[in-house]
Design an enzyme around this catalytic site. Structure first.
Site, short mmCIF file in Angstrom:
data_model
loop_
_atom_site.label_atom_id
_atom_site.label_comp_id
_atom_site.label_asym_id
_atom_site.label_seq_id
_atom_site.Cartn_x
_atom_site.Cartn_y
_atom_site.Cartn_z
N LYS A 2 2.71 -4.01 6.38
CA LYS A 2 3.02 -4.10 4.94
C LYS A 2 4.51 -3.89 4.71
O LYS A 2 5.14 -4.58 3.90
CB LYS A 2 2.21 -3.05 4.15
N SER A 58 0.84 -1.20 0.00
CA SER A 58 0.00 0.00 0.00
C SER A 58 0.87 1.24 0.00
O SER A 58 1.96 1.26 0.60
CB SER A 58 -0.86 -0.01 1.27
N ALA A 59 0.35 2.31 -0.60
CA ALA A 59 1.05 3.59 -0.56
C ALA A 59 1.16 4.12 0.86
O ALA A 59 1.95 5.04 1.12
CB ALA A 59 0.31 4.60 -1.43
N GLY A 119 -4.40 11.59 11.49
CA GLY A 119 -3.52 10.72 10.67
C GLY A 119 -3.62 10.98 9.18
O GLY A 119 -2.85 10.41 8.42
N TYR A 142 -0.98 -1.12 10.55
CA TYR A 142 -1.30 -1.66 9.22
C TYR A 142 -0.15 -1.37 8.24
O TYR A 142 0.37 -2.26 7.57
CB TYR A 142 -2.61 -1.05 8.70
P1 NAD Z 1 -10.68 -7.22 1.01
O1 NAD Z 1 -10.87 -7.23 2.49
O2 NAD Z 1 -11.84 -6.95 0.15
O3 NAD Z 1 -10.04 -8.61 0.55
C1 NAD Z 1 -9.15 -9.34 1.38
C2 NAD Z 1 -9.61 -10.79 1.33
O4 NAD Z 1 -8.71 -11.55 2.14
C3 NAD Z 1 -11.01 -11.00 1.89
O5 NAD Z 1 -11.76 -11.79 1.01
C4 NAD Z 1 -10.78 -11.72 3.22
O6 NAD Z 1 -11.83 -12.62 3.51
C5 NAD Z 1 -9.47 -12.42 2.97
N1 NAD Z 1 -8.65 -12.66 4.16
C6 NAD Z 1 -8.35 -11.80 5.15
N2 NAD Z 1 -7.54 -12.37 6.05
C7 NAD Z 1 -7.32 -13.65 5.60
C8 NAD Z 1 -6.58 -14.74 6.09
N3 NAD Z 1 -5.88 -14.67 7.24
N4 NAD Z 1 -6.59 -15.89 5.39
C9 NAD Z 1 -7.29 -16.00 4.23
N5 NAD Z 1 -8.03 -15.00 3.72
C10 NAD Z 1 -8.03 -13.82 4.40
O7 NAD Z 1 -9.49 -6.19 0.72
P2 NAD Z 1 -8.99 -5.60 -0.64
O8 NAD Z 1 -9.40 -4.18 -0.68
O9 NAD Z 1 -9.33 -6.48 -1.77
O10 NAD Z 1 -7.43 -5.61 -0.37
C11 NAD Z 1 -6.61 -6.68 -0.83
C12 NAD Z 1 -5.19 -6.42 -0.37
O11 NAD Z 1 -4.76 -5.16 -0.88
C13 NAD Z 1 -5.01 -6.35 1.13
O12 NAD Z 1 -3.80 -7.01 1.46
C14 NAD Z 1 -4.92 -4.88 1.43
O13 NAD Z 1 -4.14 -4.61 2.56
C15 NAD Z 1 -4.25 -4.36 0.17
N6 NAD Z 1 -4.58 -2.95 -0.09
C16 NAD Z 1 -5.88 -2.58 -0.25
C17 NAD Z 1 -6.19 -1.25 -0.47
C18 NAD Z 1 -7.62 -0.79 -0.61
O14 NAD Z 1 -7.89 0.40 -0.48
N7 NAD Z 1 -8.58 -1.66 -0.90
C19 NAD Z 1 -5.17 -0.28 -0.56
C20 NAD Z 1 -3.86 -0.71 -0.43
C21 NAD Z 1 -3.56 -2.05 -0.20
C1 UD1 Z 2 -6.83 5.03 3.52
C2 UD1 Z 2 -5.78 4.40 4.37
C3 UD1 Z 2 -4.73 3.76 3.49
C4 UD1 Z 2 -5.34 2.85 2.45
C5 UD1 Z 2 -6.34 3.68 1.65
C6 UD1 Z 2 -7.00 2.95 0.55
C7 UD1 Z 2 -5.75 5.89 6.32
C8 UD1 Z 2 -4.98 6.89 7.11
N1 UD1 Z 2 -5.18 5.42 5.21
O1 UD1 Z 2 -6.23 6.08 2.82
O2 UD1 Z 2 -3.85 3.01 4.28
O3 UD1 Z 2 -4.33 2.34 1.61
O4 UD1 Z 2 -7.33 4.14 2.56
O5 UD1 Z 2 -7.88 1.99 1.05
O6 UD1 Z 2 -6.85 5.52 6.71
N2 UD1 Z 2 -12.72 11.23 3.69
C9 UD1 Z 2 -13.73 12.10 4.03
N3 UD1 Z 2 -14.89 11.57 4.51
C10 UD1 Z 2 -15.09 10.22 4.66
C11 UD1 Z 2 -14.03 9.35 4.32
C12 UD1 Z 2 -12.86 9.89 3.84
O7 UD1 Z 2 -13.60 13.31 3.90
O8 UD1 Z 2 -16.16 9.80 5.14
C13 UD1 Z 2 -11.48 11.78 3.15
C14 UD1 Z 2 -10.26 11.46 3.98
O9 UD1 Z 2 -10.04 12.42 4.95
C15 UD1 Z 2 -9.17 11.42 2.91
C16 UD1 Z 2 -9.90 11.02 1.61
O10 UD1 Z 2 -11.28 11.22 1.88
O11 UD1 Z 2 -8.68 12.70 2.75
C17 UD1 Z 2 -9.67 9.59 1.23
O12 UD1 Z 2 -9.94 8.80 2.39
P1 UD1 Z 2 -9.89 7.22 2.34
O13 UD1 Z 2 -10.75 6.70 1.24
O14 UD1 Z 2 -10.15 6.73 3.72
O15 UD1 Z 2 -8.40 6.90 1.91
P2 UD1 Z 2 -7.00 7.39 2.56
O16 UD1 Z 2 -7.19 8.08 3.82
O17 UD1 Z 2 -6.24 8.06 1.48
#
Ligand code: NAD
Ligand code: UD1
Length: 346
Positions: free
Chosen positions: A160, A132-133, A301, A156
């Site tokens: 990563k 993740s970023a 944060g 978290y």
């Molecule tokens: P998600 O929660 O939709 O998918 C994760 C999946 O992993 C789920 O289906 C869950 O049931 C499964 N899971 C969780 N823990 C497990 C375990 N111990 N064993 C087996 N299965 C397990 O999340 P996502 O948004 O699809 O994210 C996927 C990956 O990308 C994650 O590792 C997350 O940290 C990373 N990521 C997501 C985002 C985002 O904004 N969605 C951003 C950056 C990184």
């Molecule tokens: C969050 C996570 C980041 C993760 C990313 C994508 C934090 C600090 N970081 O990033 O680790 O990779 O999600 O899943 O939580 N916002 C509002 N109102 C809302 C929700 C969000 O104004 O109800 C704003 C937030 O302040 C932020 C922007 O929308 O400025 C995006 O928020 P969000 O979607 O939660 O993503 P990040 O905070 O960038």
């Protein structure tokens, strides 16, 4: 018994019923790969497999398993002999990780170690990893390049970063190991046919799912966390990237991992910064009515502004995000309004 000694190369997709994993399964199948999903369905459901099949025409193989279960992961690898794994499985709430850090190190770090141990049972590991970023923390310079110092501010983010370090050590120790670490910026959107999208079991904290809830009348108004940041309209700026673009990047990443050993770390973003209020406006256009919002206090944060330098992804993967903000909002809204087996999100 080995299930698939021949046929299309099989990719183990941990977390494959989750949001990004499920879209990636569709793209992998459409690119000619076989897909084996391993998921404990703690944040998804088996119904997602039918949604994948409805789009791609093929239901992925499925094992309900926890990536932390060493015996289960070893048995899966022995039985199916996947050529590579894409490791999505994990937990991802920044706020929860502050309250319960051990859950994050257990799922994200221990789970990765167990999967790696299984994937090295029959040779060197070949893995694409979901990072993740958030590992960058507060940026020194923009756009964020992969060489930027890593200063994650939550358990978290640190979970990563630790896995990234483990993967680098693995590739140093084993010159045949192959790893592509992908740092996602802000994944949003859904499959354009409306049948697949983000369907978590709880209510997510992120902006896009909240916009969907306001647009569909499930929430009265969006709380915008702060309008006094040093950005053009005072609200935070992020790099939103369409989940289908991300899914396509994973196909390119798995091909790269299969072709050449070593470790590569790659940003996945568009390179464009979009403010909260710009996204509110784009979503209002997509749903056809204004979205009520109120400005509230900053969220602890939050970083004012960050977006990716997408150059390395273009160079190493031949991948550039193609879909813009209006497509992200249109597809998200279509998913909310399409009756599916997954039920209505949020
Ligand atoms: P998600 O929660 O939709 O998918 C994760 C999946 O992993 C789920 O289906 C869950 O049931 C499964 N899971 C969780 N823990 C497990 C375990 N111990 N064993 C087996 N299965 C397990 O999340 P996502 O948004 O699809 O994210 C996927 C990956 O990308 C994650 O590792 C997350 O940290 C990373 N990521 C997501 C985002 C985002 O904004 N969605 C951003 C950056 C990184
Ligand atoms: C969050 C996570 C980041 C993760 C990313 C994508 C934090 C600090 N970081 O990033 O680790 O990779 O999600 O899943 O939580 N916002 C509002 N109102 C809302 C929700 C969000 O104004 O109800 C704003 C937030 O302040 C932020 C922007 O929308 O400025 C995006 O928020 P969000 O979607 O939660 O993503 P990040 O905070 O960038």
């Amino acid at each position: 018994m080995i299930v698939q000694p021949s046929g299309p190369p099989l990719i183990l997709v941990s977390g494959g019923t989750g949001y990004i994993g499920s879209h990636t399964c569709v793209c992998l199948q459409q690119a000619g790969f076989g897909v084996l999903v391993g998921d404990n369905v703690t944040n998804s459901s088996e119904g997602v497999l039918s949604a994948i099949a409805a789009i791609s025409g093929r239901r992925p193989l499925f094992e309900q398993a926890d990536v932390r279960d060493a015996a289960a992961m070893a048995a899966i690898v022995d039985r199916y002999r996947p050529v590579a794994a894409i490791h999505f499985a994990g937990v991802k709430s920044v706020a929860e990780s502050v309250r319960d850090p051990l859950k994050y190190y257990d799922n994200n770090v221990s789970g990765s170690l167990t999967l790696l141990a299984a994937m090295t049972r029959h040779g060197s590991a070949c893995l694409v990893f979901s990072s993740s970023a958030t590992v960058y923390g507060e940026p020194d310079t923009l756009p964020l390049q992969e060489g930027h110092p890593l200063r994650p501010e939550s358990a978290y983010g640190r979970s990563k970063m630790v896995v990234e370090l483990i993967l680098a050590d693995l590739c140093t120790a084993d010159p045949d190991a192959s790893v592509v670490t992908l740092r996602y910026f802000n994944p949003v959107g859904a499959h354009p046919d409306g049948g697949l999208g983000e369907s978590p079991l709880g209510i997510p904290e992120n902006l896009m799912p909240h916009l969907g809830r306001v647009a569909s009348g499930k929430a009265a108004a969006l709380s915008v966390f702060g309008d006094d940041y040093p950005t053009p309209d005072g609200t935070c700026v992020r790099d939103y990237v369409h989940v289908m673009d991300l899914a396509e990047a994973h196909v390119a990443a798995v091909r790269l991992a299969l072709q050449c050993p070593g470790v590569r770390v790659i940003n996945l973003g568009t390179g464009l910064g979009v403010s909260v209020l710009s996204l509110v406006r784009a979503y209002a256009t997509a749903c056809g009515h204004p979205l009520p919002y109120q400005i509230v206090a900053r969220r602890a944060g939050d970083v004012a502004c960050y977006y990716a330098d997408p150059e390395r992804a273009s160079h190493l993967l031949g991948w550039t995000a193609r879909r813009g903000v209006s497509e992200m909002c249109d597809d998200s809204w279509r998913f909310i309004n399409t009756p599916t087996a997954l039920g209505s999100p949020g």
